[in-house]
Enzyme design. Sequence first.
Site, PDB file in Angstrom:
ATOM      1  N   HIS A 152       0.556   8.063   3.540  1.00 46.80           N
ATOM      2  CA  HIS A 152       1.367   7.449   4.588  1.00 46.80           C
ATOM      3  C   HIS A 152       2.857   7.758   4.470  1.00 46.80           C
ATOM      4  O   HIS A 152       3.648   7.270   5.283  1.00 46.80           O
ATOM      5  CB  HIS A 152       1.153   5.932   4.558  1.00 46.80           C
ATOM      6  N   ASP A 183       0.842  -1.192   0.000  1.00 39.24           N
ATOM      7  CA  ASP A 183       0.000   0.000   0.000  1.00 39.24           C
ATOM      8  C   ASP A 183       0.883   1.250   0.000  1.00 39.24           C
ATOM      9  O   ASP A 183       1.356   1.691   1.039  1.00 39.24           O
ATOM     10  CB  ASP A 183      -0.917   0.001   1.225  1.00 39.24           C
ATOM     11  N   GLY A 242      -4.096   1.976   8.398  1.00 39.17           N
ATOM     12  CA  GLY A 242      -5.050   1.347   9.303  1.00 39.17           C
ATOM     13  C   GLY A 242      -4.792  -0.135   9.459  1.00 39.17           C
ATOM     14  O   GLY A 242      -4.907  -0.693  10.555  1.00 39.17           O
ATOM     15  N   ILE A 261       0.105   9.527   8.190  1.00 36.72           N
ATOM     16  CA  ILE A 261      -0.485   8.661   9.210  1.00 36.72           C
ATOM     17  C   ILE A 261      -0.102   7.203   8.951  1.00 36.72           C
ATOM     18  O   ILE A 261       0.295   6.833   7.848  1.00 36.72           O
ATOM     19  CB  ILE A 261      -2.016   8.796   9.266  1.00 36.72           C
TER      20      ILE A 261
END
Length: 292
Positions: free
Chosen positions: A200, A195, A218, A215
Amino acid sequence: MPIFYPDVLEQGAKPRTFSYGDKDVMLYALGIGLGHDPMDETELAFVYEKGLKVVPTAATVLASGAGRGEALPTKEGHRPSQPNYLMLVHGEQKVELHKPLPTSGTFTTESRTIGAFDKGKDKGAVLLNQTTWKDESGALVATLTGSSFCRADGGFGGPSEGQPEPHPIPGRKPDLSVDIATREDQALLYRLNGDRNPLHSDPESAKRSGFPRPILHGLCTYGITCRAVLQAITGYDPDQIASHQARFSAPVFPGDTITVDLWKDGKEISFEARVQARNATVIKNGLTVLRS
């Protein structure tokens, strides 16, 4: 392109075959922080090919190298749905293992949309997608079920009820809690699992999305909660875990310390995760089911 109901329930991807090896298994374990102490033999077992173990939630990334897969042929009269991906967030994730994951292998996956729920024109929509893995003998290995909250796609006329209910967390205090520190560069490592969303990794992209800095994925936080169950409940035995599910509720920033609260009731382990420093609950309604 909006969501069309019930046509969206006909959408999916053609079967595709993929393989993974020990390097992929170890990279995932490193990505969720295992092996930070190379002298800790319990964690070394997940990041070293000698007696290698597989984290159950690695199933969320091990097929990523094969891509999304070609869409199923469009039937006559079918209206293809395409949610607004800029306004889409991962809502929930469940990994169910019908047998423990091997350290390498070749598998075939099939993906399809299994549910679509309309929250209202200004409230968004929820799509449920399911992916199954079968091994070369045709035996079912894993079922991955995830929900996406499509913030800009409500009002399509689908059902508003019938979505699976979140797992209820016990009302008592946690039976135990585990603190797991994340590294400042954790998202940069985890993204190598497949990903590469710049949210990110790219500070400018993160700012455009409303965050002060990139961030953590998840699914990385999700993997960290599985790591907490391995550490606190199963004695680092991944074969004890039959399924692991959770709902995402707030972002984690690399460098945060995540506290995972756990409740044990027989084969069911309920959990939630929080970042105490920001008074933020980042994972809710978590449930791990043990084989024994």
